[in-house]
Motif scaffolding. Structure first.
Motif, PDB file in Angstrom:
ATOM      1  N   LYS A  27      43.630  34.459 101.979  1.00 50.65           N
ATOM      2  CA  LYS A  27      44.908  34.009 102.544  1.00 50.65           C
ATOM      3  C   LYS A  27      44.791  32.578 103.065  1.00 50.65           C
ATOM      4  N   SER A  28      43.660  32.267 103.687  1.00 48.15           N
ATOM      5  CA  SER A  28      43.461  30.916 104.209  1.00 48.15           C
ATOM      6  C   SER A  28      43.364  29.895 103.088  1.00 48.15           C
ATOM      7  N   VAL A  29      42.713  30.257 101.991  1.00 53.97           N
ATOM      8  CA  VAL A  29      42.593  29.342 100.853  1.00 53.97           C
ATOM      9  C   VAL A  29      43.968  29.091 100.241  1.00 53.97           C
ATOM     10  N   THR A  30      44.784  30.140 100.139  1.00 53.35           N
ATOM     11  CA  THR A  30      46.144  29.975  99.623  1.00 53.35           C
ATOM     12  C   THR A  30      46.941  29.051 100.536  1.00 53.35           C
ATOM     13  N   SER A  31      46.832  29.266 101.824  1.00 53.86           N
ATOM     14  CA  SER A  31      47.524  28.420 102.801  1.00 53.86           C
ATOM     15  C   SER A  31      47.023  26.978 102.719  1.00 53.86           C
ATOM     16  N   TYR A  32      45.721  26.823 102.555  1.00 51.37           N
ATOM     17  CA  TYR A  32      45.107  25.502 102.410  1.00 51.37           C
ATOM     18  C   TYR A  32      45.722  24.768 101.220  1.00 51.37           C
ATOM     19  N   GLY A  33      45.832  25.465 100.080  1.00 46.43           N
ATOM     20  CA  GLY A  33      46.411  24.843  98.896  1.00 46.43           C
ATOM     21  C   GLY A  33      47.847  24.401  99.117  1.00 46.43           C
ATOM     22  N   THR A  34      48.629  25.266  99.755  1.00 42.08           N
ATOM     23  CA  THR A  34      50.024  24.935 100.057  1.00 42.08           C
ATOM     24  C   THR A  34      50.110  23.750 101.010  1.00 42.08           C
ATOM     25  N   ASN A  35      49.293  23.773 102.043  1.00 42.83           N
ATOM     26  CA  ASN A  35      49.355  22.720 103.056  1.00 42.83           C
ATOM     27  C   ASN A  35      48.845  21.377 102.556  1.00 42.83           C
ATOM     28  N   ALA A  72      36.698  22.228  95.117  1.00 41.24           N
ATOM     29  CA  ALA A  72      37.231  23.469  94.535  1.00 41.24           C
ATOM     30  C   ALA A  72      36.115  24.435  94.142  1.00 41.24           C
ATOM     31  N   GLY A  73      35.071  23.931  93.543  1.00 39.33           N
ATOM     32  CA  GLY A  73      33.965  24.794  93.134  1.00 39.33           C
ATOM     33  C   GLY A  73      33.299  25.471  94.321  1.00 39.33           C
ATOM     34  N   ASP A  74      33.141  24.728  95.413  1.00 37.50           N
ATOM     35  CA  ASP A  74      32.527  25.306  96.619  1.00 37.50           C
ATOM     36  C   ASP A  74      33.404  26.399  97.210  1.00 37.50           C
ATOM     37  N   VAL A  75      34.694  26.162  97.234  1.00 35.81           N
ATOM     38  CA  VAL A  75      35.629  27.152  97.783  1.00 35.81           C
ATOM     39  C   VAL A  75      35.613  28.417  96.919  1.00 35.81           C
ATOM     40  N   LEU A  76      35.658  28.265  95.613  1.00 34.99           N
ATOM     41  CA  LEU A  76      35.623  29.423  94.714  1.00 34.99           C
ATOM     42  C   LEU A  76      34.282  30.150  94.801  1.00 34.99           C
ATOM     43  N   PHE A  77      33.205  29.395  95.006  1.00 29.54           N
ATOM     44  CA  PHE A  77      31.874  29.989  95.103  1.00 29.54           C
ATOM     45  C   PHE A  77      31.777  30.926  96.310  1.00 29.54           C
ATOM     46  N   LEU A  78      32.406  30.570  97.423  1.00 32.01           N
ATOM     47  CA  LEU A  78      32.364  31.428  98.621  1.00 32.01           C
ATOM     48  C   LEU A  78      32.864  32.837  98.314  1.00 32.01           C
ATOM     49  N   GLY A  79      34.014  32.915  97.673  1.00 27.80           N
ATOM     50  CA  GLY A  79      34.576  34.222  97.337  1.00 27.80           C
ATOM     51  C   GLY A  79      33.730  34.965  96.318  1.00 27.80           C
ATOM     52  N   ALA A  80      33.256  34.247  95.310  1.00 23.73           N
ATOM     53  CA  ALA A  80      32.441  34.885  94.270  1.00 23.73           C
ATOM     54  C   ALA A  80      31.119  35.393  94.841  1.00 23.73           C
ATOM     55  N   LYS A 118      33.768  29.628  87.343  1.00 23.41           N
ATOM     56  CA  LYS A 118      34.452  28.806  86.338  1.00 23.41           C
ATOM     57  C   LYS A 118      35.659  28.148  86.986  1.00 23.41           C
ATOM     58  N   LEU A 119      35.676  26.834  86.921  1.00 20.02           N
ATOM     59  CA  LEU A 119      36.799  26.077  87.470  1.00 20.02           C
ATOM     60  C   LEU A 119      37.893  25.961  86.426  1.00 20.02           C
ATOM     61  N   PRO A 120      39.148  26.078  86.859  1.00 19.33           N
ATOM     62  CA  PRO A 120      40.234  25.900  85.892  1.00 19.33           C
ATOM     63  C   PRO A 120      40.273  24.450  85.409  1.00 19.33           C
ATOM     64  N   THR A 121      40.573  24.279  84.132  1.00 14.02           N
ATOM     65  CA  THR A 121      40.728  22.932  83.611  1.00 14.02           C
ATOM     66  C   THR A 121      42.211  22.597  83.621  1.00 14.02           C
ATOM     67  N   PRO A 122      42.575  21.360  83.906  1.00 14.57           N
ATOM     68  CA  PRO A 122      43.983  21.002  83.940  1.00 14.57           C
ATOM     69  C   PRO A 122      44.679  21.309  82.616  1.00 14.57           C
ATOM     70  N   GLY A 123      45.735  22.095  82.686  1.00 15.78           N
ATOM     71  CA  GLY A 123      46.530  22.403  81.505  1.00 15.78           C
ATOM     72  C   GLY A 123      45.859  23.321  80.514  1.00 15.78           C
ATOM     73  N   GLY A 124      44.785  23.989  80.910  1.00 13.11           N
ATOM     74  CA  GLY A 124      44.097  24.841  79.951  1.00 13.11           C
ATOM     75  C   GLY A 124      43.508  26.060  80.632  1.00 13.11           C
ATOM     76  N   PRO A 125      42.802  26.869  79.859  1.00 19.39           N
ATOM     77  CA  PRO A 125      42.189  28.086  80.416  1.00 19.39           C
ATOM     78  C   PRO A 125      40.975  27.719  81.275  1.00 19.39           C
TER      79      PRO A 125
END
Length: 130
Positions: A27-35, A72-80, A118-125
């Motif tokens: 929830k905090s990461v989602t809020s972070y992205g919005t903010n 972004a990679g560090d943030v995703l790594f925490l959850g993974a 895996k980080l999302p690539t802009p405009g792609g998978p």
């Protein structure tokens, strides 16, 4: 492995608490992205929109975008990492309860390895790797 003394109810209790904490982090990461998006668009620019082009990004917005990109990679790594640890603990405990200490040890060992993010690539998978 004969020295194991696992409390399945204790493992379940702790992994449930970690799961709730992971939900809070999500929830905090989602809020972070919005903010951060709001902050970048509110930071303003030196000049206005150009004909046929959206509002240009100012230096603060560009800096925020670069910060998000680089972290972004560090943030995703925490959850993974948390998810892999919880799942590994639960799986190892299930094998322990079933009496298969070899599979329990393998599950524990597998959970120790760093997860692949895996980080999302802009405009792609999904494409980049950490």
């Amino acid at each position: 492995m004969s020295g194991w003394d696992v409390s399945p109810s204790g493992v379940e209790s702790v992994t449930s608490l970690v799961g709730m904490a992971m939900d809070d982090v999500a929830k905090s990461v989602t809020s972070y992205g919005t903010n951060v998006t709001s902050a970048a668009s509110s930071a303003g620019t030196i000049s206005g929109a150009y004909c046929g082009v959206g509002t240009p990004t100012g230096p603060i917005g560009a800096a925020l975008a670069l910060f998000v990109e680089k972290t972004a990679g560090d943030v995703l790594f925490l959850g993974a990492r948390a998810a892999k640890s919880v799942n590994g603990a639960r799986q190892a405990t299930a094998y322990y309860v079933a009496g298969d200490l070899g599979l329990a040890a393998n599950a524990e060992h597998s959970a120790l390895a760093a997860p692949e993010v895996k980080l999302p690539t802009p405009g792609g998978p999904q494409g980049g790797k950490k």
